[in-house]
Design an enzyme around this catalytic site. Structure first.
Site, PDB file in Angstrom:
ATOM      1  N   ASP A 289       0.853  -1.253  -0.053  1.00 37.11           N
ATOM      2  CA  ASP A 289       0.086  -0.067   0.083  1.00 37.11           C
ATOM      3  C   ASP A 289       0.857   1.221   0.026  1.00 37.11           C
ATOM      4  O   ASP A 289       2.029   1.340   0.608  1.00 37.11           O
ATOM      5  CB  ASP A 289      -0.938  -0.154   1.213  1.00 37.11           C
ATOM      6  CG  ASP A 289      -2.062   1.175   1.182  1.00 37.11           C
ATOM      7  OD1 ASP A 289      -3.150   0.605   1.128  1.00 37.11           O
ATOM      8  OD2 ASP A 289      -1.727   2.277   1.081  1.00 37.11           O
ATOM      9  N   ILE A 290       0.543   1.917  -0.782  1.00 34.88           N
ATOM     10  CA  ILE A 290       1.234   3.457  -1.016  1.00 34.88           C
ATOM     11  C   ILE A 290       1.251   4.351   0.335  1.00 34.88           C
ATOM     12  O   ILE A 290       1.982   5.121   0.413  1.00 34.88           O
ATOM     13  CB  ILE A 290       0.725   4.302  -2.081  1.00 34.88           C
ATOM     14  CG1 ILE A 290       1.810   5.209  -2.623  1.00 34.88           C
ATOM     15  CG2 ILE A 290      -0.403   5.166  -1.643  1.00 34.88           C
ATOM     16  CD1 ILE A 290       1.464   5.736  -4.204  1.00 34.88           C
TER      17      ILE A 290
ATOM     18  N   ASN B  89     -12.889  -3.220   2.680  1.00 30.69           N
ATOM     19  CA  ASN B  89     -13.653  -2.164   2.710  1.00 30.69           C
ATOM     20  C   ASN B  89     -14.836  -2.245   1.667  1.00 30.69           C
ATOM     21  O   ASN B  89     -14.253  -2.385   0.365  1.00 30.69           O
ATOM     22  CB  ASN B  89     -13.249  -0.747   2.777  1.00 30.69           C
ATOM     23  CG  ASN B  89     -12.439  -0.790   4.071  1.00 30.69           C
ATOM     24  OD1 ASN B  89     -12.638  -1.009   5.014  1.00 30.69           O
ATOM     25  ND2 ASN B  89     -11.113   0.038   3.687  1.00 30.69           N
TER      26      ASN B  89
ATOM     27  N   GLN C 273     -15.063   2.316   0.651  1.00 30.89           N
ATOM     28  CA  GLN C 273     -14.235   1.807  -0.302  1.00 30.89           C
ATOM     29  C   GLN C 273     -13.706   3.104  -1.199  1.00 30.89           C
ATOM     30  O   GLN C 273     -14.670   3.817  -1.693  1.00 30.89           O
ATOM     31  CB  GLN C 273     -14.813   0.675  -0.772  1.00 30.89           C
ATOM     32  CG  GLN C 273     -13.936   0.123  -1.794  1.00 30.89           C
ATOM     33  CD  GLN C 273     -14.774  -0.911  -2.829  1.00 30.89           C
ATOM     34  OE1 GLN C 273     -15.954  -1.504  -2.523  1.00 30.89           O
ATOM     35  NE2 GLN C 273     -14.197  -1.534  -3.952  1.00 30.89           N
TER      36      GLN C 273
ATOM     37  N   HIS D 204      -9.956  -5.180  -3.148  1.00 34.65           N
ATOM     38  CA  HIS D 204      -8.834  -5.287  -2.607  1.00 34.65           C
ATOM     39  C   HIS D 204      -8.893  -5.802  -1.417  1.00 34.65           C
ATOM     40  O   HIS D 204      -9.619  -5.267  -0.577  1.00 34.65           O
ATOM     41  CB  HIS D 204      -7.765  -4.062  -2.748  1.00 34.65           C
ATOM     42  CG  HIS D 204      -8.548  -2.866  -2.473  1.00 34.65           C
ATOM     43  ND1 HIS D 204      -9.353  -2.178  -3.218  1.00 34.65           N
ATOM     44  CD2 HIS D 204      -8.695  -2.076  -1.361  1.00 34.65           C
ATOM     45  CE1 HIS D 204     -10.101  -1.195  -2.585  1.00 34.65           C
ATOM     46  NE2 HIS D 204      -9.324  -1.091  -1.327  1.00 34.65           N
TER      47      HIS D 204
ATOM     48  N   HIS E 260      -6.905  -5.786   2.405  1.00 34.99           N
ATOM     49  CA  HIS E 260      -5.998  -5.478   2.980  1.00 34.99           C
ATOM     50  C   HIS E 260      -5.248  -6.427   3.849  1.00 34.99           C
ATOM     51  O   HIS E 260      -5.995  -7.145   4.488  1.00 34.99           O
ATOM     52  CB  HIS E 260      -6.356  -4.023   4.101  1.00 34.99           C
ATOM     53  CG  HIS E 260      -6.841  -2.886   3.123  1.00 34.99           C
ATOM     54  ND1 HIS E 260      -6.056  -1.900   2.885  1.00 34.99           N
ATOM     55  CD2 HIS E 260      -7.955  -2.706   2.580  1.00 34.99           C
ATOM     56  CE1 HIS E 260      -6.923  -0.972   2.336  1.00 34.99           C
ATOM     57  NE2 HIS E 260      -7.881  -1.318   1.966  1.00 34.99           N
TER      58      HIS E 260
HETATM   59  P1  5GP Z   1      -9.922   1.404   0.534  1.00 33.49           P
HETATM   60  O1  5GP Z   1     -10.381   2.660   1.317  1.00 33.49           O
HETATM   61  O2  5GP Z   1     -10.514   1.594  -1.030  1.00 33.49           O
HETATM   62  O3  5GP Z   1     -10.110   0.015   1.136  1.00 33.49           O
HETATM   63  O4  5GP Z   1      -8.591   1.460   0.301  1.00 33.49           O
HETATM   64  C1  5GP Z   1      -7.576   1.870  -0.750  1.00 33.49           C
HETATM   65  C2  5GP Z   1      -6.037   1.696  -0.452  1.00 33.49           C
HETATM   66  O5  5GP Z   1      -5.404   1.864  -1.430  1.00 33.49           O
HETATM   67  C3  5GP Z   1      -5.452   2.827   0.643  1.00 33.49           C
HETATM   68  O6  5GP Z   1      -5.092   2.136   1.763  1.00 33.49           O
HETATM   69  C4  5GP Z   1      -4.594   3.581  -0.213  1.00 33.49           C
HETATM   70  O7  5GP Z   1      -3.711   4.016   0.554  1.00 33.49           O
HETATM   71  C5  5GP Z   1      -4.013   2.683  -1.313  1.00 33.49           C
HETATM   72  N1  5GP Z   1      -3.794   3.242  -2.666  1.00 33.49           N
HETATM   73  C6  5GP Z   1      -4.508   4.207  -3.219  1.00 33.49           C
HETATM   74  N2  5GP Z   1      -3.833   4.571  -4.442  1.00 33.49           N
HETATM   75  C7  5GP Z   1      -2.818   3.755  -4.453  1.00 33.49           C
HETATM   76  C8  5GP Z   1      -1.586   3.725  -5.435  1.00 33.49           C
HETATM   77  O8  5GP Z   1      -1.709   4.226  -6.354  1.00 33.49           O
HETATM   78  N3  5GP Z   1      -0.690   2.718  -5.095  1.00 33.49           N
HETATM   79  C9  5GP Z   1      -0.743   1.811  -4.108  1.00 33.49           C
HETATM   80  N4  5GP Z   1       0.224   1.028  -3.690  1.00 33.49           N
HETATM   81  N5  5GP Z   1      -1.669   2.092  -2.938  1.00 33.49           N
HETATM   82  C10 5GP Z   1      -2.718   2.910  -3.476  1.00 33.49           C
END
Ligand code: 5GP
Length: 125
Positions: free
Chosen positions: A39-40, A97, A104, A110, A112
Site C-alpha cells: 500500500d502506498i 472495505n 471503499q 482489494h 488489506h
Molecule cells: P480502500 O479505502 O479503498 O479500502 O483502500 C484503498 C487503499 O489503496 C488505501 O489504503 C490507499 O493507500 C491505497 N492506494 C491508493 N492509491 C494507491 C496507489 O496508487 N498505489 C498503491 N500502492 N496504493 C494505493
C-alpha cells in the site's frame, strides 16, 4: 470519497492501471488469480493489498460474479502472500472495505493485509 459500488467496473481505476503495469507498484506476489503489492500509504509496518486479476468492483461484485476457480485462487493467494511475508506465526489482520458505508475508495476489489505489530481489539470508526 467512497465509491458507488453499483457503478459498472471502470477500466481506468488506479488498481486496473497497476495490474496493466501503467502505474508502478511494489509487487509482493503474482499468479493467475491475484496480484499483491505494498500500500502506498501504509497503516501498519506491513500493509499489503491483494487484488484479483479479474475486473470486479467490490467484494459484493466478486462474490456474486466470480467463478469458483477465481474465488478459490484469490483466497489461496491471500494465504500464500501472508506466509510469504512471514506473518503466519505472529499473526495478522485482513480487511475489506465495501461500498459507501465501508468507505471503499478504489473501485477494484482489494483485501488489506496488516501485520508487523500487535493489534488491539477491532475498532470500527
Ligand atoms: P480502500 O479505502 O479503498 O479500502 O483502500 C484503498 C487503499 O489503496 C488505501 O489504503 C490507499 O493507500 C491505497 N492506494 C491508493 N492509491 C494507491 C496507489 O496508487 N498505489 C498503491 N500502492 N496504493 C494505493
Amino acid at each position: 470519497m467512497p465509491i458507488d459500488p453499483s457503478l459498472p467496473y471502470d477500466d481506468n481505476n488506479i488498481f486496473a492501471r497497476i495490474l496493466r503495469g501503467e502505474i508502478p507498484s511494489k509487487k509482493v506476489w503474482e499468479d493467475d488469480y491475484a496480484f499483491a503489492f505494498h500500500d502506498i500509504r501504509p497503516q501498519a509496518p506491513v500493509h499489503v493489498l491483494v487484488i484479483p486479476k479479474g475486473a470486479y468492483v467490490s467484494w459484493d461484485d466478486f462474490t456474486l460474479k466470480a467463478s469458483d476457480a477465481e474465488i478459490a485462487g484469490f483466497t489461496r493467494a491471500i494465504g500464500t502472500v501472508t506466509r510469504l511475508l512471514e506473518l503466519d506465526t505472529p499473526g495478522y489482520r485482513l480487511m475489506v472495505n465495501m461500498g459507501g458505508h465501508g468507505h471503499q475508495e478504489v473501485p477494484h476489489l482489494h483485501v488489506h493485509i496488516f501485520g508487523g505489530r500487535q493489534f488491539l481489539h477491532m475498532i470500527c470508526d
